[in-house]
Design a protein around this motif. Structure first.
Motif, mmCIF file in Angstrom:
data_model
loop_
_atom_site.group_PDB
_atom_site.id
_atom_site.type_symbol
_atom_site.label_atom_id
_atom_site.label_comp_id
_atom_site.label_asym_id
_atom_site.label_seq_id
_atom_site.Cartn_x
_atom_site.Cartn_y
_atom_site.Cartn_z
ATOM 1 N N ASN A 168 22.269 -2.182 38.437
ATOM 2 C CA ASN A 168 23.109 -3.374 38.266
ATOM 3 C C ASN A 168 24.320 -3.091 37.384
ATOM 4 O OD1 ASN A 168 21.385 -4.770 39.928
ATOM 5 N ND2 ASN A 168 20.386 -5.884 38.293
ATOM 6 N N ASP A 169 24.123 -2.328 36.312
ATOM 7 C CA ASP A 169 25.246 -1.970 35.442
ATOM 8 C C ASP A 169 26.266 -1.127 36.208
ATOM 9 O OD1 ASP A 169 23.994 -3.306 33.368
ATOM 10 O OD2 ASP A 169 23.357 -1.481 32.322
ATOM 11 N N LEU A 206 31.415 -0.498 39.063
ATOM 12 C CA LEU A 206 32.063 -0.110 40.321
ATOM 13 C C LEU A 206 32.983 -1.215 40.801
ATOM 14 C CD1 LEU A 206 32.310 1.904 42.710
ATOM 15 C CD2 LEU A 206 30.390 0.680 43.771
ATOM 16 N N GLU A 207 32.522 -2.444 40.695
ATOM 17 C CA GLU A 207 33.318 -3.602 41.092
ATOM 18 C C GLU A 207 34.610 -3.673 40.268
ATOM 19 O OE1 GLU A 207 32.645 -8.401 41.667
ATOM 20 O OE2 GLU A 207 31.165 -7.245 40.562
ATOM 21 N N GLU A 208 34.496 -3.455 38.971
ATOM 22 C CA GLU A 208 35.676 -3.486 38.097
ATOM 23 C C GLU A 208 36.657 -2.364 38.454
ATOM 24 O OE1 GLU A 208 36.525 -5.893 35.957
ATOM 25 O OE2 GLU A 208 34.746 -6.889 36.739
ATOM 26 N N ILE A 209 36.130 -1.183 38.704
ATOM 27 C CA ILE A 209 36.989 -0.052 39.071
ATOM 28 C C ILE A 209 37.693 -0.338 40.390
ATOM 29 C CG2 ILE A 209 36.960 2.363 39.831
ATOM 30 C CD1 ILE A 209 34.692 2.777 37.715
ATOM 31 N N TYR A 210 36.970 -0.910 41.335
ATOM 32 C CA TYR A 210 37.535 -1.207 42.647
ATOM 33 C C TYR A 210 38.741 -2.146 42.530
ATOM 34 C CZ TYR A 210 38.001 -2.648 47.473
ATOM 35 O OH TYR A 210 38.510 -2.911 48.718
ATOM 36 N N ALA A 259 27.120 1.320 48.250
ATOM 37 C CA ALA A 259 28.166 0.626 47.492
ATOM 38 C C ALA A 259 29.362 1.548 47.263
ATOM 39 C CB ALA A 259 27.621 0.118 46.162
ATOM 40 N N ILE A 260 29.093 2.809 46.984
ATOM 41 C CA ILE A 260 30.177 3.770 46.784
ATOM 42 C C ILE A 260 30.976 3.925 48.076
ATOM 43 C CG2 ILE A 260 30.690 6.203 46.307
ATOM 44 C CD1 ILE A 260 28.232 6.127 44.378
ATOM 45 N N LYS A 261 30.267 4.018 49.201
ATOM 46 C CA LYS A 261 30.946 4.099 50.500
ATOM 47 C C LYS A 261 31.767 2.841 50.766
ATOM 48 C CE LYS A 261 27.778 7.192 52.936
ATOM 49 N NZ LYS A 261 26.777 7.269 54.016
ATOM 50 N N ALA A 262 31.195 1.674 50.458
ATOM 51 C CA ALA A 262 31.886 0.408 50.701
ATOM 52 C C ALA A 262 33.141 0.299 49.832
ATOM 53 C CB ALA A 262 30.948 -0.774 50.442
ATOM 54 N N ALA A 263 33.165 1.009 48.711
ATOM 55 C CA ALA A 263 34.343 1.023 47.838
ATOM 56 C C ALA A 263 35.394 2.008 48.337
ATOM 57 C CB ALA A 263 33.936 1.364 46.409
ATOM 58 N N GLY A 264 35.112 2.666 49.447
ATOM 59 C CA GLY A 264 36.060 3.583 50.048
ATOM 60 C C GLY A 264 36.029 4.992 49.455
ATOM 61 N N LEU A 265 34.927 5.320 48.797
ATOM 62 C CA LEU A 265 34.803 6.637 48.175
ATOM 63 C C LEU A 265 33.702 7.433 48.868
ATOM 64 C CD1 LEU A 265 35.014 5.441 44.478
ATOM 65 C CD2 LEU A 265 36.845 6.484 45.828
ATOM 66 N N LEU A 297 36.947 7.813 37.807
ATOM 67 C CA LEU A 297 36.268 6.775 37.023
ATOM 68 C C LEU A 297 34.837 6.559 37.512
ATOM 69 C CD1 LEU A 297 39.218 4.245 36.719
ATOM 70 C CD2 LEU A 297 38.194 5.547 34.838
ATOM 71 N N VAL A 298 34.656 6.535 38.822
ATOM 72 C CA VAL A 298 33.309 6.350 39.373
ATOM 73 C C VAL A 298 32.441 7.559 39.028
ATOM 74 C CG1 VAL A 298 31.950 6.083 41.491
ATOM 75 C CG2 VAL A 298 34.044 4.759 41.180
ATOM 76 N N SER A 299 33.013 8.743 39.097
ATOM 77 C CA SER A 299 32.263 9.953 38.710
ATOM 78 C C SER A 299 31.794 9.857 37.263
ATOM 79 C CB SER A 299 33.123 11.205 38.896
ATOM 80 O OG SER A 299 33.387 11.417 40.263
ATOM 81 N N GLU A 300 32.646 9.313 36.410
ATOM 82 C CA GLU A 300 32.274 9.152 35.002
ATOM 83 C C GLU A 300 31.104 8.182 34.834
ATOM 84 O OE1 GLU A 300 35.788 8.083 32.783
ATOM 85 O OE2 GLU A 300 36.804 9.951 33.344
#
Length: 110
Positions: free
Chosen positions: A48-49, A54-58, A98-104, A70-73
């Motif tokens: 959840n965290d 991820l949502e904020e980064i997106y 979720a990572i895929k859905a963020a385009g990564l 940022l996601v890698s971090e």
């Protein structure tokens, strides 16, 4: 600010509201015995965290490369040291959509 990618929002919501770790059948499907309750709680909190971050980064205006960094971090910040190999794989598999859905590309992250 709302997430503009409906797919990402739906994916995050689906993961957050699922019983992915809590349901013993999901472990058994993977050929595993369910982890104990403290580990399940750790997996849920970490998931959840991660999804919140991820949502904020997106939403940010950075380039795809900067978002990937940022996601890698935040992936590196997950409690990997507290999990066994199967739990690590389960966590990574749960976060991948979720990572895929963020385009990564998760392959470049995990």
């Amino acid at each position: 600010m709302k997430i503009t990618n409906v797919n990402l929002a739906a994916t995050i919501s689906a993961i957050k509201t699922s019983d992915i770790y809590e349901n013993p059948k999901n472990w058994q499907t993977r050929g595993l015995m369910p982890s104990n309750k403290p580990v399940v709680l750790l997996l849920r909190k970490a998931t959840n965290d991660f999804l919140d971050k991820l949502e904020e980064i997106y939403k940010r205006k950075e380039s795809s490369e900067e978002k990937l960094e940022l996601v890698s971090e935040i992936v590196d910040e997950l409690p990997w040291d507290e999990l066994d190999t199967e739990e690590k794989e389960f966590l990574a598999d749960t976060l991948t959509p979720a990572i895929k859905a963020a385009g990564l590309d998760p392959v470049t992250i995990f």
